[in-house]
Design an enzyme around this catalytic site. Structure first.
Site, PDB file in Angstrom:
ATOM      1  N   GLN A 132      58.210 117.543  13.925  1.00 39.53           N
ATOM      2  CA  GLN A 132      59.301 116.619  14.238  1.00 39.53           C
ATOM      3  C   GLN A 132      59.687 116.737  15.707  1.00 39.53           C
ATOM      4  O   GLN A 132      60.033 115.737  16.357  1.00 39.53           O
ATOM      5  CB  GLN A 132      60.510 116.905  13.343  1.00 39.53           C
TER       6      GLN A 132
ATOM      7  N   VAL B 266      63.787 108.092  15.377  1.00 38.97           N
ATOM      8  CA  VAL B 266      63.193 109.419  15.263  1.00 38.97           C
ATOM      9  C   VAL B 266      64.319 110.448  15.275  1.00 38.97           C
ATOM     10  O   VAL B 266      65.075 110.548  16.237  1.00 38.97           O
ATOM     11  CB  VAL B 266      62.198 109.692  16.413  1.00 38.97           C
ATOM     12  N   ALA B 267      64.409 111.214  14.203  1.00 37.90           N
ATOM     13  CA  ALA B 267      65.504 112.170  14.068  1.00 37.90           C
ATOM     14  C   ALA B 267      65.299 113.395  14.947  1.00 37.90           C
ATOM     15  O   ALA B 267      64.179 113.765  15.294  1.00 37.90           O
ATOM     16  CB  ALA B 267      65.635 112.598  12.608  1.00 37.90           C
TER      17      ALA B 267
ATOM     18  N   SER C 285      65.812 115.999  10.359  1.00 31.54           N
ATOM     19  CA  SER C 285      65.030 114.940   9.708  1.00 31.54           C
ATOM     20  C   SER C 285      64.868 115.266   8.230  1.00 31.54           C
ATOM     21  O   SER C 285      64.496 116.379   7.867  1.00 31.54           O
ATOM     22  CB  SER C 285      63.650 114.825  10.347  1.00 31.54           C
TER      23      SER C 285
ATOM     24  N   HIS D  31      62.595 114.277   6.423  1.00 34.94           N
ATOM     25  CA  HIS D  31      61.174 114.497   6.143  1.00 34.94           C
ATOM     26  C   HIS D  31      60.886 115.992   5.967  1.00 34.94           C
ATOM     27  O   HIS D  31      59.947 116.365   5.268  1.00 34.94           O
ATOM     28  CB  HIS D  31      60.308 113.933   7.273  1.00 34.94           C
TER      29      HIS D  31
ATOM     30  N   ASP E 290      57.145 107.647   3.949  1.00 38.37           N
ATOM     31  CA  ASP E 290      56.996 106.404   4.708  1.00 38.37           C
ATOM     32  C   ASP E 290      55.753 105.678   4.210  1.00 38.37           C
ATOM     33  O   ASP E 290      54.706 106.304   3.997  1.00 38.37           O
ATOM     34  CB  ASP E 290      56.843 106.692   6.208  1.00 38.37           C
TER      35      ASP E 290
ATOM     36  N   GLU F  17      64.974 100.771   8.461  1.00 33.85           N
ATOM     37  CA  GLU F  17      63.578 101.155   8.217  1.00 33.85           C
ATOM     38  C   GLU F  17      63.150 100.649   6.845  1.00 33.85           C
ATOM     39  O   GLU F  17      63.518 101.206   5.816  1.00 33.85           O
ATOM     40  CB  GLU F  17      63.409 102.678   8.300  1.00 33.85           C
TER      41      GLU F  17
ATOM     42  N   HIS G  98      60.819 103.356   4.838  1.00 31.67           N
ATOM     43  CA  HIS G  98      61.245 104.733   4.573  1.00 31.67           C
ATOM     44  C   HIS G  98      62.027 104.819   3.262  1.00 31.67           C
ATOM     45  O   HIS G  98      63.125 104.271   3.134  1.00 31.67           O
ATOM     46  CB  HIS G  98      62.111 105.234   5.735  1.00 31.67           C
TER      47      HIS G  98
END
Length: 325
Positions: free
Chosen positions: A150, A174-175, A180, A182, A189, A237, A240
């Site tokens: 990330q 973008v975190a 994030s 993720h 995604d 998004e 996502h």
């Protein structure tokens, strides 16, 4: 001589008339019964399919347990955003390409991994998507991301913005590393592979809209809706999705909430004032919030015999979902 008047015998006619009325009435009753019977049967099925709530008695049906406060940071309902960082680096990860049950969908490569529970429901969802649409070009392009990966993506995005002189950019895509979702392994995604081999982001249009309309049945939500940028601080998004589990996904999407709003809403609903909700399979749930206590453990009441789930919210408490019917 008087002629005797012949009197006709009406008895056979009366008998015939009564018999005719009886037959007609019987036929009418049979036809009416069959008709109303089918209606009642239909209504009975309808009534039987409607959700109902079983109210649990707090004193008789619940027992007190102690839960380790480290569990506050785990589970499919953990809130990870610009204010709450992820406290773990994935858990029970499985490789999508290794665990998928068929070739009805794909993944970018063998580095795409998700949580075990996510994989189970992701596989069912994408397999059903294929069975309905006949399309096998849906790809999982991203799942779990480590904090270090990330960081790389964030640096690349920052450099790109600097090169483009993107002043006033507010909607982050973008975190920040560590912030994030993720990193939890609960987010995915999606992309679509076109016939010419090019890849595009999932837009949920046309047949691909099936995913958006049915994702809650499998415990997923569209994580960053277009009208929730103010709450999520992440741009819209379409690709996502986030696994939050049943029944939370259905409630979130039906009430047009984002995860931030749902977590906030639940803080108002303790065991004495729970939320009753129905999932996609018409099962009924009672959901309530328990604030975390200071120290190593939190004492809470859970059902003595009913199925239930405990999830931390990564903020300040636990969310308990009890299956009541």
């Amino acid at each position: 001589m008087l002629r005797k008047k012949k009197v006709k015998n009406h008895y056979p006619i009366l008998v015939s008339l009564v018999f005719f009325i009886y037959i007609s009435a019987t036929a009418f009753i049979l036809i009416f019964s069959a008709s109303i019977g089918s209606v009642l049967a239909s209504e009975k099925n309808l009534i039987g399919s409607l959700p109902y709530v079983t109210t649990l008695d707090v004193q008789d049906d619940f027992v007190k347990i102690d839960v380790d406060n480290t569990r506050l940071y785990y589970g499919p309902l953990v809130l990870v955003n610009n204010y709450y960082n992820c406290k773990f680096d994935g858990e029970e990860l499985q490789t999508v390409l290794e665990k998928r049950s068929s070739f009805k969908y794909g993944a970018s490569d063998y580095n795409v991994k998700v949580n075990r529970v996510v994989m189970e429901n992701l596989d069912r969802m994408l397999s059903d998507f294929y069975n309905v649409t006949g399309k096998d070009n849906l790809y999982v392009v991203s799942g779990y991301r480590s904090k270090s990966l990330q960081a790389e993506l964030y640096s690349e995005d920052a450099a790109k913005k600097a090169a483009e002189n993107a002043d006033g950019y507010k909607e982050e895509l973008v975190a920040v590393p560590g912030y994030s979702e993720h990193q939890t392994g609960y987010a995915v995604d999606f992309s679509v592979i076109e016939e010419d081999g090019t890849m595009r982001e999932l837009d949920n249009d046309g047949e691909y809209g099936w995913l958006l309309n049915n994702c809650t049945k499998y415990g997923f939500i569209l994580r960053y809706p277009k009208d929730k940028v103010k709450e999520t601080h992440i741009g819209y998004e379409t690709w996502h999705y986030r696994y939050v589990g049943v029944p939370h996904a259905a409630y979130i999407m039906q009430n047009k909430l984002c995860l931030e709003e749902y977590i906030e809403l639940l803080r108002k609903h303790t065991l004495s004032n729970p939320i009753h909700m129905t999932d996609g399979s018409m099962a009924n749930w009672t959901v309530y919030y328990v604030p975390a206590q200071s120290g190593d453990k939190t004492s809470m009441r859970v059902p003595r015999a009913s199925e239930y789930q405990i999830c931390g919210n990564n903020c300040d408490g636990f969310i308990i979902a009890v299956k009541t019917a």
